[in-house]
Design a protein around this motif. Structure first.
Motif, PDB file in Angstrom:
ATOM      1  N   SER A  93       0.832  -1.212   0.000  1.00  7.39           N
ATOM      2  CA  SER A  93       0.000   0.000   0.000  1.00  7.39           C
ATOM      3  C   SER A  93       0.863   1.258   0.000  1.00  7.39           C
ATOM      4  O   SER A  93       0.790   2.078   0.916  1.00  7.39           O
ATOM      5  N   PRO A  94       1.714   1.448  -1.039  1.00  7.78           N
ATOM      6  CA  PRO A  94       2.500   2.685  -1.115  1.00  7.78           C
ATOM      7  C   PRO A  94       1.577   3.883  -1.252  1.00  7.78           C
ATOM      8  O   PRO A  94       0.564   3.813  -1.935  1.00  7.78           O
ATOM      9  N   TRP A  95       1.956   5.018  -0.649  1.00  8.22           N
ATOM     10  CA  TRP A  95       1.039   6.158  -0.642  1.00  8.22           C
ATOM     11  C   TRP A  95       1.746   7.488  -0.877  1.00  8.22           C
ATOM     12  O   TRP A  95       1.505   8.160  -1.868  1.00  8.22           O
ATOM     13  N   GLY A  96       2.623   7.900   0.043  1.00  6.85           N
ATOM     14  CA  GLY A  96       3.284   9.195  -0.075  1.00  6.85           C
ATOM     15  C   GLY A  96       4.561   9.109  -0.891  1.00  6.85           C
ATOM     16  O   GLY A  96       5.181   8.053  -0.994  1.00  6.85           O
ATOM     17  N   ASN A 109       6.341   6.356   1.469  1.00  6.97           N
ATOM     18  CA  ASN A 109       5.844   5.774   2.719  1.00  6.97           C
ATOM     19  C   ASN A 109       4.657   4.872   2.414  1.00  6.97           C
ATOM     20  O   ASN A 109       3.902   5.094   1.471  1.00  6.97           O
ATOM     21  N   GLU A 110       4.540   3.826   3.219  1.00 10.02           N
ATOM     22  CA  GLU A 110       3.495   2.835   2.986  1.00 10.02           C
ATOM     23  C   GLU A 110       2.364   3.012   3.991  1.00 10.02           C
ATOM     24  O   GLU A 110       2.598   3.151   5.200  1.00 10.02           O
ATOM     25  N   LEU A 111       1.150   2.993   3.470  1.00  6.69           N
ATOM     26  CA  LEU A 111      -0.036   3.106   4.302  1.00  6.69           C
ATOM     27  C   LEU A 111      -0.115   1.920   5.267  1.00  6.69           C
ATOM     28  O   LEU A 111      -0.037   0.773   4.853  1.00  6.69           O
ATOM     29  N   ASN A 112      -0.202   2.220   6.541  1.00  8.89           N
ATOM     30  CA  ASN A 112      -0.456   1.241   7.610  1.00  8.89           C
ATOM     31  C   ASN A 112       0.731   0.404   8.061  1.00  8.89           C
ATOM     32  O   ASN A 112       0.604  -0.341   9.029  1.00  8.89           O
ATOM     33  N   ASN A 113       1.894   0.458   7.410  1.00  5.56           N
ATOM     34  CA  ASN A 113       3.019  -0.325   7.947  1.00  5.56           C
ATOM     35  C   ASN A 113       4.059   0.554   8.638  1.00  5.56           C
ATOM     36  O   ASN A 113       5.050   0.053   9.165  1.00  5.56           O
ATOM     37  N   ASN A 114       3.832   1.881   8.604  1.00  6.95           N
ATOM     38  CA  ASN A 114       4.635   2.827   9.398  1.00  6.95           C
ATOM     39  C   ASN A 114       6.083   2.933   8.953  1.00  6.95           C
ATOM     40  O   ASN A 114       6.945   3.347   9.746  1.00  6.95           O
ATOM     41  N   ARG A 115       6.391   2.604   7.717  1.00  9.18           N
ATOM     42  CA  ARG A 115       7.765   2.659   7.219  1.00  9.18           C
ATOM     43  C   ARG A 115       7.880   3.573   5.998  1.00  9.18           C
ATOM     44  O   ARG A 115       6.904   3.807   5.286  1.00  9.18           O
TER      45      ARG A 115
END
Length: 277
Positions: A93-96, A109-115
């Motif tokens: 779930s890549p997002w930013g 940054n990946e949605l929901n995995n905090n990395r």
């Protein structure tokens, strides 16, 4: 940007009115309906090469970092799809998305995995030449969109009513990322922020904002450069529904700091357009 405040005349959104070439929107903003690029993809983030000749996004359906070329610098109506970089098998779930100013590195940054993932490009600004070069610890709890300060020492992540500020002890090296502070509840209850783009001097931030069916671009000021604990919601905003009733779901915003042509580029799941000051 200190000059930005002088451009925004008044504290409330003015109703749109006709003017040659587009709509004149409060605080001197102008929307040109001919400068829309319709792309039909589930893109969520946005960054632009400093010369205005290339735009980048993330398609959360195909899990790709995508590259778009401008036929004419900064003219969103001249965009065409270019190269891409697949994150399939790497991130679900890549997002930013954010690029280093010299075009040699980008961050996702990946949605929901905090990395946050870090990639180097052997050919600057060409995502097809990217390869992995680092990964942050699982600490980025604001997991929508990201921005990075001009010196590469601070990363900012946005979600809901909060902006997190993170420090890179080695500038531009995501493996050295640590949480520094969080600005919580910076907009009223019921409002949501998806992306905050900071001015180059760290004194202003421009964010995509929503409340129910209302959404827009919101202006924030910082009394201390790059310090989110000093951020203030000015209450000044562009209501996008008053510009174009056919668009919804503003995801990210980029502010072009050109004294002759200052403008916002706004990214939607299926459209890209700009608003000029």
């Amino acid at each position: 940007m200190g000059g930005m405040m002088g451009t925004m005349r008044g504290d409330r959104m003015m109703r749109a009115g006709s003017r040659s070439g587009g709509l004149d929107v409060g605080f001197g903003f102008k929307f040109d309906s001919t400068k829309i690029y319709t792309h039909g993809h589930a893109d969520r983030s946005l960054d632009v090469k400093p010369d205005g000749m290339r735009l980048y996004s993330i398609d959360i359906s195909s899990l790709k970092v995508k590259q778009w070329d401008f036929g004419v610098a900064w003219d969103t109506s001249t965009l065409t799809a270019g190269s891409d970089f697949s994150m399939s098998g790497i991130a679900s779930s890549p997002w930013g998305l954010k690029f280093k100013p010299d075009g040699t590195r980008f961050y996702v940054n990946e949605l929901n995995n905090n990395r946050v993932y870090q990639y180097d490009m052997s050919t600057p600004w060409d995502v097809a030449s990217a390869s992995s070069s680092g990964l942050s610890d699982a600490i980025v709890t604001q997991d929508r969109n990201i921005d990075i300060g001009a010196d590469g020492a601070k990363l900012y992540a946005t979600q809901g009513r909060d902006i997190g500020q993170y420090n890179m002890s080695t500038p531009w090296d995501i493996t050295t990322l640590t949480l520094e502070k969080t600005a919580s509840n910076i907009v009223p209850f019921g409002d949501n922020l998806d992306h905050a783009h900071f001015s180059s001097n760290g004194m202003n931030a421009y964010a995509t904002w929503s409340r129910g069916s209302s959404e827009g671009i919101r202006l924030f000021q910082l009394s201390e450069a790059w310090d989110v604990s000093s951020i203030i919601d000015t209450g000044r905003q562009i209501h996008l529904a008053e510009i174009d009733t056919d668009i919804s779901g503003a995801q990210a915003v980029y502010f072009r700091e050109d004294p002759d042509t200052p403008e916002f580029i706004v990214f939607f799941p299926n459209r890209i357009y700009k608003v000029t000051l």
